[in-house]
Design a protein around this motif. Sequence first.
Motif, PDB file in Angstrom:
ATOM      1  N   THR A  21      19.695  -9.877  58.048  1.00 11.10           N
ATOM      2  CA  THR A  21      19.380 -10.885  57.316  1.00 11.10           C
ATOM      3  C   THR A  21      19.743 -12.012  57.924  1.00 11.10           C
ATOM      4  N   MET A  22      18.942 -12.873  58.230  1.00 16.97           N
ATOM      5  CA  MET A  22      19.199 -14.399  58.883  1.00 16.97           C
ATOM      6  C   MET A  22      18.075 -15.418  58.567  1.00 16.97           C
ATOM      7  N   ASP A  23      18.503 -16.596  59.335  1.00 23.08           N
ATOM      8  CA  ASP A  23      17.476 -17.689  59.171  1.00 23.08           C
ATOM      9  C   ASP A  23      16.432 -17.407  60.570  1.00 23.08           C
ATOM     10  N   HIS A  24      15.188 -17.777  60.109  1.00 22.86           N
ATOM     11  CA  HIS A  24      14.085 -17.371  61.141  1.00 22.86           C
ATOM     12  C   HIS A  24      14.047 -18.175  62.381  1.00 22.86           C
ATOM     13  N   VAL A  25      14.679 -19.408  62.405  1.00 24.55           N
ATOM     14  CA  VAL A  25      14.795 -20.141  63.491  1.00 24.55           C
ATOM     15  C   VAL A  25      16.175 -20.873  63.632  1.00 24.55           C
ATOM     16  N   ALA A  26      16.635 -21.222  64.705  1.00 28.86           N
ATOM     17  CA  ALA A  26      17.999 -22.023  64.843  1.00 28.86           C
ATOM     18  C   ALA A  26      17.871 -23.378  64.207  1.00 28.86           C
ATOM     19  N   LYS A  27      18.972 -23.972  64.199  1.00 31.54           N
ATOM     20  CA  LYS A  27      19.074 -25.105  63.596  1.00 31.54           C
ATOM     21  C   LYS A  27      18.243 -26.184  64.469  1.00 31.54           C
ATOM     22  N   ASN A  28      18.236 -25.938  65.694  1.00 29.18           N
ATOM     23  CA  ASN A  28      17.634 -27.070  66.582  1.00 29.18           C
ATOM     24  C   ASN A  28      15.979 -26.441  66.781  1.00 29.18           C
ATOM     25  N   GLY A  29      15.500 -25.689  65.809  1.00 31.53           N
ATOM     26  CA  GLY A  29      14.222 -24.979  65.918  1.00 31.53           C
ATOM     27  C   GLY A  29      13.774 -24.076  66.737  1.00 31.53           C
ATOM     28  N   HIS A  31      13.663 -20.249  68.810  1.00 33.64           N
ATOM     29  CA  HIS A  31      13.626 -18.891  68.124  1.00 33.64           C
ATOM     30  C   HIS A  31      14.629 -18.323  68.124  1.00 33.64           C
ATOM     31  N   LYS A  32      14.996 -17.516  66.957  1.00 39.26           N
ATOM     32  CA  LYS A  32      16.166 -16.577  66.893  1.00 39.26           C
ATOM     33  C   LYS A  32      15.516 -15.212  67.144  1.00 39.26           C
ATOM     34  N   ILE A  33      14.222 -14.810  66.774  1.00 35.39           N
ATOM     35  CA  ILE A  33      13.670 -13.689  67.308  1.00 35.39           C
ATOM     36  C   ILE A  33      13.029 -13.736  68.303  1.00 35.39           C
ATOM     37  N   ILE A  34      13.497 -12.930  69.111  1.00 34.97           N
ATOM     38  CA  ILE A  34      12.975 -12.939  70.572  1.00 34.97           C
ATOM     39  C   ILE A  34      12.400 -11.780  71.080  1.00 34.97           C
ATOM     40  N   GLN A  35      11.605 -11.481  72.280  1.00 30.49           N
ATOM     41  CA  GLN A  35      11.069 -10.397  72.818  1.00 30.49           C
ATOM     42  C   GLN A  35      12.100  -9.570  73.373  1.00 30.49           C
ATOM     43  N   GLU A  36      13.230 -10.386  74.217  1.00 36.22           N
ATOM     44  CA  GLU A  36      14.342  -9.361  74.992  1.00 36.22           C
ATOM     45  C   GLU A  36      15.505 -10.439  74.742  1.00 36.22           C
ATOM     46  N   CYS A  37      16.629  -9.717  74.287  1.00 31.79           N
ATOM     47  CA  CYS A  37      17.868 -10.335  74.082  1.00 31.79           C
ATOM     48  C   CYS A  37      18.626 -10.491  75.597  1.00 31.79           C
ATOM     49  N   SER A  38      19.016 -11.759  75.891  1.00 31.77           N
ATOM     50  CA  SER A  38      19.797 -12.165  77.030  1.00 31.77           C
ATOM     51  C   SER A  38      21.339 -11.879  76.741  1.00 31.77           C
ATOM     52  N   LEU A  39      21.824 -11.522  75.582  1.00 33.34           N
ATOM     53  CA  LEU A  39      23.224 -11.523  75.111  1.00 33.34           C
ATOM     54  C   LEU A  39      23.688  -9.982  75.091  1.00 33.34           C
ATOM     55  N   PRO A  40      24.899  -9.696  75.337  1.00 37.77           N
ATOM     56  CA  PRO A  40      25.396  -8.422  75.025  1.00 37.77           C
ATOM     57  C   PRO A  40      25.133  -7.952  73.851  1.00 37.77           C
ATOM     58  N   VAL A  78       0.866 -16.526  58.178  1.00 41.62           N
ATOM     59  CA  VAL A  78       0.945 -15.898  59.303  1.00 41.62           C
ATOM     60  C   VAL A  78       0.937 -16.679  60.710  1.00 41.62           C
ATOM     61  N   ASP A  79       0.326 -17.544  60.661  1.00 42.91           N
ATOM     62  CA  ASP A  79       0.340 -18.357  61.579  1.00 42.91           C
ATOM     63  C   ASP A  79       1.637 -19.240  61.890  1.00 42.91           C
ATOM     64  N   ASP A  80       2.217 -19.566  60.645  1.00 37.35           N
ATOM     65  CA  ASP A  80       3.560 -20.273  60.578  1.00 37.35           C
ATOM     66  C   ASP A  80       4.802 -19.289  61.306  1.00 37.35           C
ATOM     67  N   VAL A  81       4.536 -18.197  60.779  1.00 38.69           N
ATOM     68  CA  VAL A  81       5.543 -16.981  61.483  1.00 38.69           C
ATOM     69  C   VAL A  81       5.240 -16.695  62.870  1.00 38.69           C
ATOM     70  N   ARG A  82       3.994 -16.770  63.301  1.00 34.13           N
ATOM     71  CA  ARG A  82       3.821 -16.563  64.708  1.00 34.13           C
ATOM     72  C   ARG A  82       4.354 -17.813  65.783  1.00 34.13           C
ATOM     73  N   GLU A  83       4.251 -18.912  65.212  1.00 34.04           N
ATOM     74  CA  GLU A  83       4.572 -20.226  65.835  1.00 34.04           C
ATOM     75  C   GLU A  83       6.197 -20.065  65.711  1.00 34.04           C
ATOM     76  N   ALA A  84       6.750 -19.551  64.727  1.00 35.38           N
ATOM     77  CA  ALA A  84       8.430 -19.529  64.582  1.00 35.38           C
ATOM     78  C   ALA A  84       9.209 -18.507  65.178  1.00 35.38           C
ATOM     79  N   THR A  85       8.244 -17.255  65.641  1.00 34.70           N
ATOM     80  CA  THR A  85       8.778 -16.002  66.186  1.00 34.70           C
ATOM     81  C   THR A  85       8.449 -16.104  67.886  1.00 34.70           C
TER      82      THR A  85
END
Length: 102
Positions: A21-29, A31-40, A78-85
């Motif tokens: 469970t999370m906010d969809h975007v970061a405070k700065n707008g 993306h938090k849901i990304i294609q590939e994670c760069s963190l451990p 759905v367009d809103d979600v696509r833009e935020a993802t």
Amino acid sequence: LKGMGGAMDLVGAPNTKVVVTMDHVAKNGSHKIIQECSLPLTGRRVIDRIITDMCVFDVDKEGGGGLTLVEIAPGISVDDVREATGAEFKTVPEPIPLMDDE
């Protein structure tokens, strides 16, 4: 799960369902849901569902099918979600069910 601790035990346990469970975007707008994670990672292919303030995604962790949008918040398109993802996703057939506000 926030912070470090027993997350590896939780996600690695057999027959465990992991729901994020999370906010969809970061405070700065950004993306938090990304294609590939760069963190451990705590674990690979362990998440079953992602619930955000905008929508609900089911995750195909075994078949490699990615994300499927299964519910959407009232007033969000759905367009809103696509833009935020920052990752590609499929959708269930229209009309996409609305998230329950309770």
